[in-house]
Design a protein around this motif. Structure first.
Motif, short mmCIF file in Angstrom:
data_model
loop_
_atom_site.label_atom_id
_atom_site.label_comp_id
_atom_site.label_asym_id
_atom_site.label_seq_id
_atom_site.Cartn_x
_atom_site.Cartn_y
_atom_site.Cartn_z
N ALA A 9 34.64 40.44 49.28
CA ALA A 9 34.04 39.86 48.07
C ALA A 9 35.71 38.40 47.97
CB ALA A 9 33.81 39.93 46.80
N SER A 35 36.80 40.09 42.61
CA SER A 35 35.45 39.77 43.22
C SER A 35 35.65 40.33 44.51
CB SER A 35 36.08 38.13 43.24
OG SER A 35 34.84 38.38 44.33
N PRO A 36 35.06 41.25 45.00
CA PRO A 36 35.46 41.81 45.91
C PRO A 36 36.84 41.27 45.89
CG PRO A 36 32.87 41.57 45.15
CD PRO A 36 34.07 40.86 43.60
N GLN A 126 32.00 32.45 39.53
CA GLN A 126 31.90 32.32 41.08
C GLN A 126 30.42 32.05 41.21
OE1 GLN A 126 32.69 35.26 43.73
NE2 GLN A 126 33.90 33.66 43.79
N TYR A 216 29.78 42.22 42.41
CA TYR A 216 29.81 42.95 43.36
C TYR A 216 28.63 42.45 44.33
CZ TYR A 216 34.32 42.72 41.27
OH TYR A 216 35.99 42.22 40.26
N ALA A 220 29.35 37.36 45.05
CA ALA A 220 29.97 37.45 45.80
C ALA A 220 29.03 37.11 47.68
CB ALA A 220 30.32 38.41 45.67
N GLU A 224 29.23 34.34 49.57
CA GLU A 224 30.01 34.53 51.23
C GLU A 224 29.16 34.34 52.74
OE1 GLU A 224 33.60 37.28 49.49
OE2 GLU A 224 32.27 37.88 50.75
N SER A 291 25.94 43.77 50.51
CA SER A 291 25.74 44.28 49.35
C SER A 291 25.96 45.55 49.02
CB SER A 291 24.37 43.86 48.39
OG SER A 291 24.19 43.99 47.07
N ASN A 294 28.82 47.41 49.19
CA ASN A 294 29.57 46.47 48.08
C ASN A 294 29.91 48.30 46.98
OD1 ASN A 294 31.31 44.94 49.74
ND2 ASN A 294 31.04 43.11 47.99
#
Length: 304
Positions: A9, A35-36, A126, A216, A220, A224, A291, A294
């Motif tokens: 992230a 954040s990640p 974010q 996360y 994120a 991304e 996802s 994480n």
């Protein structure tokens, strides 16, 4: 042995306090917070004539020809791709991801943000970055394209099963993490790679833990995957072979985290996510892999 060491992230989690000696009389220190967009696949041509390719050039000798289902027809001018990415990176990503928490700490007059305030602030930052990225990509599309239609097609593409691709991607990514962790333990000895800030967020309270997973595992990955796969990879793949586009976009993905120790692992993760995206043409696939990876990392961190 730590199985999974990187939460993927923006921005990177650093094992240091977010702020130090912040006061109203001192200048703001731009410090990374822990954040990640969901665009993704390019606009499909008419179904009867669509040829699966991540390149606009046919190459009969390429053993990977036909792997990608992305179309060379993209909603952005190729010559403006890197300038658009630079605008996102320097106007949105760097200020918000690596300076946002410092500003919030000064506004709240709190030199050290507690984990709950930190994760709430990070979610707001974010989200702001995501909205800004969507807006930027919307207004840089070519006039003849309907951005909403493009996003809808990118999410709903069913040329190949994104569920199966996601399952394979998750298995491969976690297997890769296990293998690299085992090799690292044997070659350089066991090393605790837990991030103390991330662990504080997960253990501070049930609320901070739930918000941490939301940040996360949803916010994120949406940001991304939209920027690095949906926009950058899609655009690059319209003018080069799909695997070349995957390598370049993964390198940008790794560099953007500003995490030297984890740069190689982030690059490999980006390659897996990019390959899953090219094969399915649906950004839901890399989002799911991102996802779940994480989430697995967060679970390991909270239990270790």
């Amino acid at each position: 042995m730590m199985i999974l060491g990187v939460v993927v992230a923006h921005p990177p989690l650093l094992p240091a306090k977010i702020l130090s000696n912040v006061s109203s009389s001192s200048p703001t220190k731009f410090t990374p917070f822990p954040s990640p967009l969901y665009f993704g696949t390019s606009k499909l041509k008419e179904r009867g004539s669509l040829k699966a390719s991540c390149s606009n050039k046919d190459n009969a000798h390429d053993p990977f020809d036909g792997f990608s289902v992305l179309s060379p027809d993209i909603p952005w001018d190729y010559k403006d791709v890197w300038s658009t990415f630079a605008a996102y990176f320097f106007i949105l990503h760097i200020p918000l991801s690596f300076g946002g928490l410092s500003v919030i700490a000064q506004i709240l007059d709190q030199p050290d943000l507690d984990p709950l305030t930190m994760v709430i602030s990070t979610i707001l930052l974010q989200t702001t970055e995501s909205v800004g990225a969507f807006t930027l990509l919307h207004y840089t599309t070519k006039p003849q394209y309907n951005f909403s239609t493009f996003v809808s097609e990118m999410i709903s593409s069913k040329q190949r099963s994104w569920v199966k691709a996601s399952a394979l991607g998750i298995g491969f990514l976690i297997g890769l993490a296990l293998l690299t962790s085992t090799l690292a333990d044997r070659l350089i000895g066991p090393k605790d790679v837990n991030n103390p800030i991330l662990k504080d967020i997960l253990l501070y309270s049930p609320t901070s833990k739930a918000l941490g997973f939301f940040l996360y595992c949803f916010i994120a990955p949406v940001l991304e995957e939209s920027v690095y796969r949906g926009f950058l990879l899609t655009s690059l793949a319209s003018k080069m072979k799909w695997w070349q586009a995957v390598v370049i976009s993964s390198f940008a993905f790794s560099i953007a985290h500003l995490s030297g120790d984890n740069s190689l692992q982030l690059f490999l993760i980006g390659c897996v996510l990019g390959s899953v995206y090219c094969w399915t043409g649906n950004v839901a696939a890399p989002f799911a892999v991102h996802s779940v990876y994480n989430a697995t990392t967060l679970l390991v961190t909270s239990l270790s």
